[in-house]
Write an enzyme that holds these catalytic residues in place. Structure first.
Site: not given
Length: 202
Positions: A110, A112, A143, A152
């Protein structure tokens, strides 16, 4: 995060497709269970026993508890760089360490894009055998725990890279860009997708 129950009720869910939601607390977890979410992204180990009773799969994010959560039966462990500070080098070292204890098939990433490293980090993960990647249309999001962190990695950019690698994603890039354009206009945001920017400005 607070409206996932409404979103899940309002969308058509296709067979064989997982629709994970982030549940940062127990209240959110219970709401997700009520709408029969098939995949939950959680923070903290205290959900594990409850999820086992509820037959809900867990997708934890904390690297520091990956091994323990895997041992508790979590089917997929997403290693998240939610601040976007990672690099291909740090991604490689992290995965090498985790993969000594957990098989690649049980891992996801995951990433960013705060520092513009998300695609490079994802490519590193793919080359190391990871085949589950999170992304966000138009790179929207952020976030809440890291001030200044971007969203993301853009789904459009990820798809473009995968298609360039010869990976058959089964995803129509043009349709994704159309969806991203619609969403950005609806929320009055500018797309963070380089592919969308280049295509719409061409």
């Amino acid at each position: 995060m607070s409206d996932h129950a409404e979103v899940m009720k309002g969308i058509h869910q296709y067979p064989g497709i997982r629709y994970p939601v982030l549940t940062p607390n127990l209240q959110g977890f219970h709401h997700a269970v009520c709408v029969l979410c098939a995949g939950l992204s959680i923070r903290g180990k205290h959900y594990a026993a409850k999820s086992d009773r509820s037959k809900i799969h867990l997708q934890p994010l904390w690297l520091t508890v990956s091994k323990r959560l895997y041992g508790m039966g979590c089917y997929e462990i997403a290693l998240g760089d939610t601040t976007g500070v990672g690099t291909p080098g740090s991604m490689k070292r992290m995965l090498e360490s985790v993969m000594k204890e957990i098989p690649p098939a049980a891992l996801a990433v995951h990433c960013h894009d705060t520092y513009g490293q998300a695609l490079a980090n994802i490519l590193t993960a793919l080359q190391m055998g990871i085949n589950v990647v999170d992304s966000s249309v138009s790179g929207l999001g952020g976030c809440p725990y890291a001030k200044g962190a971007s969203g993301n990695v853009a789904t459009e950019d990820l798809i473009y890279m995968l298609h360039g690698l010869g990976v058959d994603t089964g995803v129509n890039l043009c349709k994704v860009m159309e969806a991203g354009d619609f969403i950005c206009k609806a929320v009055n945001k500018t797309t963070n997708s380089k592919v969308a920017q280049a295509s719409f400005n061409a």
